[in-house]
Design an enzyme around this catalytic site. Structure first.
Site, PDB file in Angstrom:
ATOM      1  N   ASP A 104       0.873  -1.183   0.000  1.00 49.78           N
ATOM      2  CA  ASP A 104       0.000   0.000   0.000  1.00 49.78           C
ATOM      3  C   ASP A 104       0.906   1.228   0.000  1.00 49.78           C
ATOM      4  OD1 ASP A 104      -2.224   1.600  -0.027  1.00 49.78           O
ATOM      5  OD2 ASP A 104      -3.060   0.896   1.871  1.00 49.78           O
TER       6      ASP A 104
ATOM      7  N   ASP B 280      -3.739   7.209  -3.515  1.00 48.95           N
ATOM      8  CA  ASP B 280      -5.115   7.712  -3.650  1.00 48.95           C
ATOM      9  C   ASP B 280      -5.512   8.479  -2.393  1.00 48.95           C
ATOM     10  OD1 ASP B 280      -4.963   4.917  -2.552  1.00 48.95           O
ATOM     11  OD2 ASP B 280      -7.024   5.384  -2.010  1.00 48.95           O
TER      12      ASP B 280
ATOM     13  N   CYS C 107     -13.583 -21.778  20.635  1.00 48.51           N
ATOM     14  CA  CYS C 107     -12.778 -21.956  19.428  1.00 48.51           C
ATOM     15  C   CYS C 107     -11.832 -23.119  19.643  1.00 48.51           C
ATOM     16  CB  CYS C 107     -11.995 -20.663  19.177  1.00 48.51           C
ATOM     17  SG  CYS C 107     -10.803 -20.761  17.834  1.00 48.51           S
TER      18      CYS C 107
ATOM     19  N   CYS D  26      -8.966 -23.507  17.550  1.00 45.97           N
ATOM     20  CA  CYS D  26      -7.753 -23.256  16.768  1.00 45.97           C
ATOM     21  C   CYS D  26      -6.546 -23.732  17.584  1.00 45.97           C
ATOM     22  CB  CYS D  26      -7.656 -21.776  16.400  1.00 45.97           C
ATOM     23  SG  CYS D  26      -7.066 -20.727  17.739  1.00 45.97           S
TER      24      CYS D  26
ATOM     25  N   CYS E  63      -6.255 -21.784  20.901  1.00 49.66           N
ATOM     26  CA  CYS E  63      -7.299 -22.015  21.901  1.00 49.66           C
ATOM     27  C   CYS E  63      -7.316 -23.456  22.406  1.00 49.66           C
ATOM     28  CB  CYS E  63      -8.661 -21.618  21.338  1.00 49.66           C
ATOM     29  SG  CYS E  63      -8.730 -19.870  20.960  1.00 49.66           S
TER      30      CYS E  63
END
Ligand code: GUN
Ligand code: ZN
Length: 496
Positions: free
Chosen positions: A97, A132, A282, A284, A287
Site C-alpha cells: 500500500d 489515492d 474456538c 484453533c 485455543c
C-alpha cells in the site's frame, strides 16, 4: 491465464461462482493466489507473527505498507537493496500500500504519488497502489469530487510508471453513490489489473454496513467483471460473507493485530473483550493449547487466534461458493448484529441485479427467514412465469399432490399447478427442478413468503387472461388479502 474471445490475456481466471461472489485465480510475478483471500498486514516494526509464519495460517499473499518502509532511510535503503521479498523474508506474492491510509489518518504524508509508486516498483512489489485520497463518509460533495479528481490524476500518473507489476485502481467518492459509480467507470477506462474500493474503514468502525453494501454495489457495477476487487481495510471476518457475495475478492487485515492490541478476541460473528471470556469458543491451535488466562495475558497469542479464525471464515465462505450456498451463509452470519441484518436487508434490495450473475442451479434452497423470500432465485422464478403457455381449464391448488381435491376431479383440468411459498405456482413437471422443486420451506412459513407466492399466482393469472382458472386454498392461507385479488380472475374455493 485466461484467453479472452478477443485474444487478450487476463491475469484473473474465475473458477466457481455464487451470487456475485467468485473463486478466482490471480497470477502475480511471484505466483498464483486463489481468491477470495485475506492479505495479513505485515509491519516489520510491530509484528509478532513473522512473514514466513503467515503461510501456516493460510496466507497466500501479504500486504505491507510501502510508505512506512520508505519513511525511514535505513529500511528504505535495505528494501531497495534486497527487494521487498528478501526484506520481509517471504518469497510469495506481496502487495504494497502507498501510505494513503496515513494520509487519511494524519492528513499529510511526506511523499509524492510519483515517488511512492516508483519506490514500489523498485522494490519489486507484486501489486502496487497509487497514493489515492481516502475521502471519509458524509463529507460535502465538492470535497468528495475534488478528492476524486486528484485521485484519478494520480492513478493516471501511476499507470504511466507501472507496466510490469500489477497495479491497483482505487475507487473513492465518499458516500456519494453516483461519484463511486463515476470513479469506478473512469478507473476502468484507465485500466488496471486489480481494482480496490477505498475509504470504507470509517463505515466499518461505525457499523454502517448497509451503506457499505451500497458503495460496493455502486462500484462493482462499473468495474470490469473479469478483474479482482479489493475491499481496502476490511479484515474482520464477520463481513466476509456479505462482501464476497457482492463481488469482493481481496481483503487486508491489520485487524487481527489491532484487535489483539485492544484485548479483543475475534469470532466469525463479532468481537469479544478477552477479559470477559470464561471459556474459549474456538478450537484453533492457540485455543486448544492454551488456557483462557494465558491468552488474556499474551497479546501475541490473541493475535494468533484472531488470525486463525479470520482464515477459517474465509475458507467457510469459499466452500459455500463451491456449494452455492453463500446466501444461506450470509443469512446465518447477519444474525449476529442488528447492523449486519440491516446490511442483509440492503443486499436484498439488489436481488434483481444479483440475479443476473447468480448461477441458475444450486445447492437446495433453504428458506431460513423472511429475507429468503427476497432472494435472487425467487425473483428469477417470478420473471420466468411467462414461460408457461396455458390454455383451457387450469387448477391452482395450495394442497400437495396427495391431499385436497381428488384425483378424478383434477383429471378434468388441462393444467395443474401447486403453490409453494415463496415461489408460488409450479406445475408437476418442475417438482424436481431448482429452485422450486429443490427447496426446503419450513411448515410455519412467514407472511412475506406467502405474499410473494400469491403475487406470483396473480402474475400467472394476469399473463393468461383467456384461461379459466380455479384456485383452491387450504385454511393456512385464509384471510390473506391477495385472495380477494385472485377472485377477480379465478373461481376461488376454500377446502378443509
Ligand atoms: N487502507 C484503508 N483504506 C484505504 C484506502 O482508501 N486507500 C488505500 N490506498 N489504502 C487504504
Ligand atoms: Zn482460537
Amino acid at each position: 491465464m485466461e484467453l479472452l474471445i478477443d485474444g487478450t490475456m487476463t491475469e484473473f481466471e474465475i473458477r466457481h461462482k455464487d451470487l456475485m461472489g467468485r473463486i478466482g485465480k490471480l497470477r502475480t510475478p511471484h505466483g498464483y493466489i486463489e481468491t477470495p483471500t485475506i492479505m495479513p498486514v505485515i509491519n516489520p516494526n510491530l509484528n509478532s507473527i513473522g512473514a514466513e509464519e503467515m503461510k501456516k495460517y493460510g496466507a497466500e499473499i501479504l500486504i505491507a505498507n510501502a510508505y512506512i518502509i520508505y519513511r525511514k532511510e535505513e529500511s528504505r535503503e535495505a528494501a531497495i537493496k534486497k527487494g521487498i521479498h528478501a526484506f520481509l523474508g517471504f518469497e510469495m506474492p506481496i502487495m504494497t500500500d502507498s501510505g494513503s491510509y496515513q494520509l487519511y489518518e494524519y492528513k499529510d504524508v511526506e511523499v509524492s504519488n510519483r515517488e511512492i509508486v516508483e519506490f514500489q516498483q523498485r522494490i519489486g512489489s507484486d501489486i502496487c497502489v497509487p497514493l489515492d485520497i481516502p475521502t471519509p463518509p458524509n463529507v460535502k460533495r465538492e470535497r468528495a469530487k475534488d478528492d476524486l479528481e486528484e485521485t484519478l490524476r494520480r492513478m493516471q500518473e501511476a499507470r504511466s510508471i507501472i507496466q510490469t507489476n500489477l497495479l491497483t485502481g482505487v475507487v473513492q467518492g465518499s458516500t456519494f453513490l453516483d461519484l463511486r459509480g463515476e470513479c469506478a467507470q473512469r478507473v476502468s477506462e484507465i485500466g488496471f489489473e486489480v481494482y480496490a474500493i477505498g475509504g470504507v474503514v470509517p463505515l466499518l468502525e461505525s457499523y454502517t454496513f448497509d451503506k457499505l453494501v451500497d458503495i460496493i454495489v455502486a462500484s462493482k457495477m462499473n468495474l470490469p467483471l473479469n478483474a479482482p476487487v479489493h475491499l481496502f481495510g476490511v479484515g474482520h471476518p464477520m463481513i466476509f460473507p456479505l462482501a464476497v457475495a457482492l463481488g469482493c475478492d481481496l481483503f487486508d487485515s491489520a485487524a487481527y493485530a489491532l484487535y489483539a492490541k485492544g484485548k479483543r478476541y475475534i469470532t466469525s460473528d463479532g468481537t469479544r473483550k478477552v477479559e470477559e471470556l470464561c471459556y474459549l469458543p474456538c478450537s484453533c491451535p492457540v485455543c486448544s493449547s492454551y488456557s483462557v488466562k494465558e491468552i488474556k495475558e499474551n497479546e501475541d497469542l490473541l493475535a494468533a487466534h484472531n488470525l486463525w479464525v479470520t482464515f477459517e471464515e474465509m475458507r467457510t465462505v469459499k466452500q459455500s461458493i463451491v456449494e452455492r450456498s453463500l446466501w444461506e451463509l450470509c443469512e446465518r452470519r447477519c444474525r449476529a448484529y442488528p447492523a449486519l441484518l440491516n446490511a442483509l436487508k440492503q443486499m436484498t434490495k439488489y436481488s434483481a441485479l444479483i440475479e443476473k450473475y447468480d448461477p441458475v442451479t444450486k445447492h437446495p434452497f433453504f428458506y431460513l427467514d423472511e429475507s429468503s423470500a427476497h432472494r435472487p432465485e425467487v425473483l428469477r422464478y417470478s420473471y420466468r412465469l411467462n414461460r408457461f403457455t396455458l390454455s383451457g381449464n387450469v387448477l391452482i391448488t395450495t394442497y400437495p399432490l396427495s391431499q385436497g381435491t381428488n384425483a378424478t376431479e383434477r383429471g378434468r383440468f388441462d393444467h395443474l399447478f401447486f403453490v409453494k411459498p415463496p415461489f408460488g405456482p409450479y406445475p408437476v413437471g418442475l417438482e424436481e427442478s431448482y429452485p422450486v422443486g429443490q427447496s426446503e420451506i419450513p411448515t410455519a412459513v412467514d407472511n412475506d413468503a406467502k405474499t410473494i407466492a400469491l403475487q406470483n399466482v396473480l402474475k400467472l393469472l394476469e399473463l393468461n387472461r383467456h384461461v379459466k382458472f380455479v384456485f383452491l386454498y387450504d385454511r393456512s392461507w385464509e384471510g390473506h388479502p391477495l385472495i380477494e385479488e385472485i377472485r377477480r380472475y379465478a373461481e376461488v374455493r376454500k377446502e378443509g
